[in-house]
Design an enzyme around this catalytic site. Structure first.
Site, PDB file in Angstrom:
ATOM      1  N   ASN A  62      49.397  49.181  46.131  1.00  0.00           N
ATOM      2  CA  ASN A  62      47.946  49.216  46.308  1.00  0.00           C
ATOM      3  C   ASN A  62      47.579  49.539  47.743  1.00  0.00           C
ATOM      4  OD1 ASN A  62      49.040  46.557  46.540  1.00  0.00           O
ATOM      5  ND2 ASN A  62      47.028  45.630  46.371  1.00  0.00           N
ATOM      6  N   GLU A  64      44.320  49.377  50.045  1.00  0.00           N
ATOM      7  CA  GLU A  64      42.949  48.855  50.135  1.00  0.00           C
ATOM      8  C   GLU A  64      42.176  49.549  51.257  1.00  0.00           C
ATOM      9  OE1 GLU A  64      43.237  44.553  50.153  1.00  0.00           O
ATOM     10  OE2 GLU A  64      43.834  44.575  48.035  1.00  0.00           O
ATOM     11  N   GLU A  75      49.409  51.159  40.456  1.00  0.00           N
ATOM     12  CA  GLU A  75      49.786  51.964  39.289  1.00  0.00           C
ATOM     13  C   GLU A  75      49.192  53.365  39.373  1.00  0.00           C
ATOM     14  OE1 GLU A  75      48.553  48.917  39.403  1.00  0.00           O
ATOM     15  OE2 GLU A  75      49.229  47.673  37.738  1.00  0.00           O
ATOM     16  N   CYS A 112      45.350  46.667  35.425  1.00  0.00           N
ATOM     17  CA  CYS A 112      43.909  46.527  35.181  1.00  0.00           C
ATOM     18  C   CYS A 112      43.446  47.613  34.203  1.00  0.00           C
ATOM     19  CB  CYS A 112      43.137  46.617  36.493  1.00  0.00           C
ATOM     20  SG  CYS A 112      42.940  48.296  37.116  1.00  0.00           S
TER      21      CYS A 112
HETATM   22  N1  THU Z   1      45.632  45.776  41.894  1.00  0.00           N
HETATM   23  C1  THU Z   1      46.619  46.662  41.575  1.00  0.00           C
HETATM   24  O1  THU Z   1      47.219  47.301  42.449  1.00  0.00           O
HETATM   25  N2  THU Z   1      46.914  46.839  40.268  1.00  0.00           N
HETATM   26  C2  THU Z   1      46.281  46.199  39.240  1.00  0.00           C
HETATM   27  O2  THU Z   1      46.505  46.541  38.087  1.00  0.00           O
HETATM   28  C3  THU Z   1      45.366  45.103  39.525  1.00  0.00           C
HETATM   29  C4  THU Z   1      44.895  45.002  40.919  1.00  0.00           C
HETATM   30  C5  THU Z   1      45.281  45.611  43.306  1.00  0.00           C
HETATM   31  C6  THU Z   1      43.913  46.123  43.654  1.00  0.00           C
HETATM   32  C7  THU Z   1      43.591  45.294  44.877  1.00  0.00           C
HETATM   33  O3  THU Z   1      44.145  45.947  46.015  1.00  0.00           O
HETATM   34  C8  THU Z   1      44.336  43.992  44.656  1.00  0.00           C
HETATM   35  O4  THU Z   1      45.291  44.259  43.639  1.00  0.00           O
HETATM   36  C9  THU Z   1      43.428  42.851  44.206  1.00  0.00           C
HETATM   37  O5  THU Z   1      42.671  43.186  43.115  1.00  0.00           O
END
Ligand code: THU
Length: 160
Positions: A62, A64, A75, A112
């Site tokens: 991820n 941010e 993902e 998600c």
């Molecule tokens: N996140 C993911 O990388 N994948 C998911 O399927 C759920 C959430 C990340 C997004 C954000 O950077 C952090 O997790 C908190 O939501």
């Protein structure tokens, strides 16, 4: 009027040591990718590793952003990277691991909804199922044999 029911199936492993060699290696690669996540706002790190039919592994984590919605999940970073680098290859498996600096994540963390939709696009494109393995930092691993198992009644190009 009819009342219909959808059922789904998943496999639950006690831990990643129960996975077959290839899947375990893929999960270990996802864990390594997770450690390189850029998650200064949520402190929730996710790593994903994708195995292609040519044997290549593409990873993501991820990313941010101070403007929160501009960030992207692990993902989608991984799957868009795979699509960009290997547009003609099929995805066999995806492994996902998540951890938090606030607590030990011991339960499997499922992708998600937006990531499920992104994976659905590639499964539809290649017409073969994508196996998905997901876990937290430690403990159980869930495997689904296809994205369809976690996104029933998906929206796809057939509606357009
Ligand atoms: N996140 C993911 O990388 N994948 C998911 O399927 C759920 C959430 C990340 C997004 C954000 O950077 C952090 O997790 C908190 O939501």
């Amino acid at each position: 009027m009819q009342k219909l029911q959808l059922t789904t199936q998943y496999i639950l492993y006690e831990n990643k040591a129960e996975l077959d060699g290839t899947s375990q290696e893929l999960m270990n690669t996802a864990i390594e990718a997770r450690k390189k996540a850029y998650a200064p706002y949520s402190n929730f790190s996710v790593g994903a590793a994708i195995l292609l039919d040519n044997g290549k592994i593409v990873t993501g984590n991820n990313q941010e952003n101070a403007a929160y919605p501009s960030g992207l999940c692990a993902e989608r970073v991984a799957i868009y990277s795979a699509g960009a680098l290997y547009p003609n290859n099929t995805i066999q498996k995806i492994a996902i691991s998540a951890s938090s600096s606030h607590k030990e994540v011991v339960k499997p963390v499922a992708p998600c909804g937006a990531c499920r939709q992104a994976i659905a696009e590639y499964e539809m494109k290649q017409t073969t199922p994508i196996e998905i393995f997901f876990m937290g930092e430690t403990g159980e691993v869930i495997k689904v044999n296809s994205l369809k198992d976690i996104l029933p009644l998906a929206f796809d190009k057939s509606f357009l």
